[in-house]
Design a protein around this motif. Structure first.
Motif, PDB file in Angstrom:
ATOM      1  N   ASP A  93      51.507  33.425  39.019  1.00 63.39           N
ATOM      2  CA  ASP A  93      50.985  34.359  38.156  1.00 63.39           C
ATOM      3  C   ASP A  93      49.765  35.010  38.596  1.00 63.39           C
ATOM      4  O   ASP A  93      49.282  36.281  38.323  1.00 63.39           O
ATOM      5  CB  ASP A  93      50.652  33.643  36.718  1.00 63.39           C
ATOM      6  CG  ASP A  93      52.020  33.092  36.038  1.00 63.39           C
ATOM      7  OD1 ASP A  93      52.956  33.735  36.411  1.00 63.39           O
ATOM      8  OD2 ASP A  93      51.820  32.209  35.251  1.00 63.39           O
ATOM      9  N   ILE A  94      48.760  34.256  39.241  1.00 60.66           N
ATOM     10  CA  ILE A  94      47.801  34.705  39.729  1.00 60.66           C
ATOM     11  C   ILE A  94      48.123  35.708  40.701  1.00 60.66           C
ATOM     12  O   ILE A  94      47.436  36.954  40.919  1.00 60.66           O
ATOM     13  CB  ILE A  94      46.936  33.663  40.650  1.00 60.66           C
ATOM     14  CG1 ILE A  94      46.574  32.611  39.678  1.00 60.66           C
ATOM     15  CG2 ILE A  94      45.685  34.261  41.438  1.00 60.66           C
ATOM     16  CD1 ILE A  94      45.763  31.253  40.153  1.00 60.66           C
ATOM     17  N   GLU A  95      48.998  35.409  41.633  1.00 59.45           N
ATOM     18  CA  GLU A  95      49.509  36.626  42.717  1.00 59.45           C
ATOM     19  C   GLU A  95      50.110  37.878  42.089  1.00 59.45           C
ATOM     20  O   GLU A  95      49.656  38.843  42.297  1.00 59.45           O
ATOM     21  CB  GLU A  95      50.575  35.935  43.751  1.00 59.45           C
ATOM     22  CG  GLU A  95      51.007  36.890  44.655  1.00 59.45           C
ATOM     23  CD  GLU A  95      52.041  36.157  45.569  1.00 59.45           C
ATOM     24  OE1 GLU A  95      52.587  36.976  46.362  1.00 59.45           O
ATOM     25  OE2 GLU A  95      52.126  34.812  45.850  1.00 59.45           O
ATOM     26  N   ALA A  96      50.917  37.641  40.938  1.00 60.61           N
ATOM     27  CA  ALA A  96      51.426  38.665  40.138  1.00 60.61           C
ATOM     28  C   ALA A  96      50.132  39.672  39.447  1.00 60.61           C
ATOM     29  O   ALA A  96      50.419  40.977  39.749  1.00 60.61           O
ATOM     30  CB  ALA A  96      52.405  38.409  39.082  1.00 60.61           C
ATOM     31  N   LEU A  97      49.435  39.271  39.106  1.00 65.39           N
ATOM     32  CA  LEU A  97      48.101  39.731  38.531  1.00 65.39           C
ATOM     33  C   LEU A  97      47.352  40.409  39.513  1.00 65.39           C
ATOM     34  O   LEU A  97      47.142  41.752  39.234  1.00 65.39           O
ATOM     35  CB  LEU A  97      47.192  38.885  37.777  1.00 65.39           C
ATOM     36  CG  LEU A  97      47.573  38.370  36.424  1.00 65.39           C
ATOM     37  CD1 LEU A  97      46.719  37.201  35.991  1.00 65.39           C
ATOM     38  CD2 LEU A  97      47.671  39.572  35.347  1.00 65.39           C
ATOM     39  N   ILE A  98      47.190  39.839  40.615  1.00 66.21           N
ATOM     40  CA  ILE A  98      46.421  40.704  41.704  1.00 66.21           C
ATOM     41  C   ILE A  98      47.091  41.840  42.404  1.00 66.21           C
ATOM     42  O   ILE A  98      46.672  42.649  42.467  1.00 66.21           O
ATOM     43  CB  ILE A  98      45.935  39.651  42.870  1.00 66.21           C
ATOM     44  CG1 ILE A  98      45.131  38.476  42.174  1.00 66.21           C
ATOM     45  CG2 ILE A  98      45.558  40.324  43.897  1.00 66.21           C
ATOM     46  CD1 ILE A  98      44.744  37.407  43.180  1.00 66.21           C
ATOM     47  N   ARG A  99      48.342  41.611  42.363  1.00 66.95           N
ATOM     48  CA  ARG A  99      49.414  42.593  43.020  1.00 66.95           C
ATOM     49  C   ARG A  99      49.486  43.821  42.142  1.00 66.95           C
ATOM     50  O   ARG A  99      49.589  45.016  42.469  1.00 66.95           O
ATOM     51  CB  ARG A  99      50.636  42.024  43.498  1.00 66.95           C
ATOM     52  CG  ARG A  99      50.728  41.204  44.815  1.00 66.95           C
ATOM     53  CD  ARG A  99      52.005  40.838  45.099  1.00 66.95           C
ATOM     54  NE  ARG A  99      52.089  39.753  45.911  1.00 66.95           N
ATOM     55  CZ  ARG A  99      52.144  40.082  47.138  1.00 66.95           C
ATOM     56  NH1 ARG A  99      52.347  41.396  47.801  1.00 66.95           N
ATOM     57  NH2 ARG A  99      52.276  39.205  48.313  1.00 66.95           N
ATOM     58  N   ALA A 100      49.477  43.659  40.636  1.00 68.43           N
ATOM     59  CA  ALA A 100      49.780  44.388  39.937  1.00 68.43           C
ATOM     60  C   ALA A 100      48.406  45.389  39.889  1.00 68.43           C
ATOM     61  O   ALA A 100      48.628  46.667  39.668  1.00 68.43           O
ATOM     62  CB  ALA A 100      49.916  43.969  38.512  1.00 68.43           C
ATOM     63  N   ALA A 101      47.332  45.041  40.262  1.00 69.50           N
ATOM     64  CA  ALA A 101      46.212  45.879  40.237  1.00 69.50           C
ATOM     65  C   ALA A 101      45.825  46.308  41.452  1.00 69.50           C
ATOM     66  O   ALA A 101      45.294  47.468  41.858  1.00 69.50           O
ATOM     67  CB  ALA A 101      44.736  44.859  40.006  1.00 69.50           C
ATOM     68  N   LEU A 102      46.202  45.631  42.694  1.00 68.07           N
ATOM     69  CA  LEU A 102      46.170  46.131  44.156  1.00 68.07           C
ATOM     70  C   LEU A 102      47.569  45.947  45.056  1.00 68.07           C
ATOM     71  O   LEU A 102      47.974  44.990  45.375  1.00 68.07           O
ATOM     72  CB  LEU A 102      45.203  45.137  44.941  1.00 68.07           C
ATOM     73  CG  LEU A 102      43.805  45.140  44.291  1.00 68.07           C
ATOM     74  CD1 LEU A 102      43.096  43.826  44.856  1.00 68.07           C
ATOM     75  CD2 LEU A 102      42.819  46.150  44.381  1.00 68.07           C
ATOM     76  N   PRO A 103      48.499  47.014  44.365  1.00 66.60           N
ATOM     77  CA  PRO A 103      49.899  46.879  45.012  1.00 66.60           C
ATOM     78  C   PRO A 103      50.145  46.781  46.351  1.00 66.60           C
ATOM     79  O   PRO A 103      51.195  46.230  46.684  1.00 66.60           O
ATOM     80  CB  PRO A 103      50.315  48.325  44.556  1.00 66.60           C
ATOM     81  CG  PRO A 103      49.427  48.808  43.366  1.00 66.60           C
ATOM     82  CD  PRO A 103      48.081  48.267  43.633  1.00 66.60           C
ATOM     83  N   ASP A 104      49.173  47.051  47.129  1.00 63.07           N
ATOM     84  CA  ASP A 104      49.360  46.941  48.591  1.00 63.07           C
ATOM     85  C   ASP A 104      48.855  45.614  49.113  1.00 63.07           C
ATOM     86  O   ASP A 104      48.864  45.439  50.346  1.00 63.07           O
ATOM     87  CB  ASP A 104      48.595  48.006  49.461  1.00 63.07           C
ATOM     88  CG  ASP A 104      46.983  47.780  49.523  1.00 63.07           C
ATOM     89  OD1 ASP A 104      46.552  47.577  48.277  1.00 63.07           O
ATOM     90  OD2 ASP A 104      46.770  48.030  50.457  1.00 63.07           O
ATOM     91  N   ALA A 105      48.350  44.722  48.265  1.00 61.55           N
ATOM     92  CA  ALA A 105      47.656  43.629  48.624  1.00 61.55           C
ATOM     93  C   ALA A 105      48.557  42.477  49.281  1.00 61.55           C
ATOM     94  O   ALA A 105      49.777  42.357  48.759  1.00 61.55           O
ATOM     95  CB  ALA A 105      47.010  42.771  47.365  1.00 61.55           C
ATOM     96  N   GLN A 106      48.360  41.760  50.489  1.00 63.11           N
ATOM     97  CA  GLN A 106      48.787  40.816  50.749  1.00 63.11           C
ATOM     98  C   GLN A 106      48.020  39.484  50.064  1.00 63.11           C
ATOM     99  O   GLN A 106      46.912  39.459  50.166  1.00 63.11           O
ATOM    100  CB  GLN A 106      48.829  40.727  52.369  1.00 63.11           C
ATOM    101  CG  GLN A 106      49.583  41.809  53.110  1.00 63.11           C
ATOM    102  CD  GLN A 106      49.333  41.579  54.396  1.00 63.11           C
ATOM    103  OE1 GLN A 106      48.716  40.753  54.939  1.00 63.11           O
ATOM    104  NE2 GLN A 106      49.990  42.655  55.102  1.00 63.11           N
ATOM    105  N   VAL A 107      48.634  38.691  49.640  1.00 62.35           N
ATOM    106  CA  VAL A 107      48.108  37.793  48.525  1.00 62.35           C
ATOM    107  C   VAL A 107      48.717  36.404  48.963  1.00 62.35           C
ATOM    108  O   VAL A 107      49.676  36.001  49.242  1.00 62.35           O
ATOM    109  CB  VAL A 107      48.288  37.829  47.322  1.00 62.35           C
ATOM    110  CG1 VAL A 107      47.496  36.778  46.395  1.00 62.35           C
ATOM    111  CG2 VAL A 107      47.808  39.353  46.703  1.00 62.35           C
ATOM    112  N   GLN A 108      47.677  35.315  49.283  1.00 61.26           N
ATOM    113  CA  GLN A 108      48.065  33.831  49.692  1.00 61.26           C
ATOM    114  C   GLN A 108      47.057  32.989  48.819  1.00 61.26           C
ATOM    115  O   GLN A 108      46.100  33.070  48.584  1.00 61.26           O
ATOM    116  CB  GLN A 108      47.734  33.607  51.212  1.00 61.26           C
ATOM    117  CG  GLN A 108      48.429  34.510  52.135  1.00 61.26           C
ATOM    118  CD  GLN A 108      48.048  34.027  53.564  1.00 61.26           C
ATOM    119  OE1 GLN A 108      46.895  33.478  53.742  1.00 61.26           O
ATOM    120  NE2 GLN A 108      49.080  34.124  54.491  1.00 61.26           N
ATOM    121  N   ILE A 109      47.921  32.231  47.963  1.00 57.99           N
ATOM    122  CA  ILE A 109      47.379  31.304  46.953  1.00 57.99           C
ATOM    123  C   ILE A 109      47.619  30.025  47.573  1.00 57.99           C
ATOM    124  O   ILE A 109      48.511  29.562  47.596  1.00 57.99           O
ATOM    125  CB  ILE A 109      47.910  31.710  45.682  1.00 57.99           C
ATOM    126  CG1 ILE A 109      47.903  33.022  45.149  1.00 57.99           C
ATOM    127  CG2 ILE A 109      47.267  30.954  44.564  1.00 57.99           C
ATOM    128  CD1 ILE A 109      46.485  33.573  44.824  1.00 57.99           C
TER     129      ILE A 109
END
Length: 78
Positions: free
Chosen positions: A7-23
């Protein structure tokens, strides 16, 4: 209720679509996470502004559902 890493990753990607996210769940309790977020949106911004963009994406969940987030931000290497 704790927040899921997905859910954290999805929220970050929704705001920053190009983001690479590692949680990472730091304690295994769903309450204390570390996130590494890499996005071109951070280019030219001071670290504080980069972090603010991520915290804005998480909204009111910070301090509530999501108790603690250790955050590292970066601009992609070309």
């Amino acid at each position: 209720m704790p927040m899921a890493a997905d859910d954290i990753e999805a929220l970050i990607r929704a705001a920053l679509p190009d983001a690479q996210v590692q949680i990472r769940d730091l304690r295994g309790d769903g309450d204390h996470y570390a996130a590494t977020v890499t996005s071109a949106a951070f280019a030219g911004l001071p670290r504080v502004r980069q972090h603010q963009l991520v915290y804005r994406a998480l909204g009111e969940r910070m301090g509530g559902e999501l108790h603690a987030l250790q955050l590292t931000t970066a601009v992609p290497q070309e």
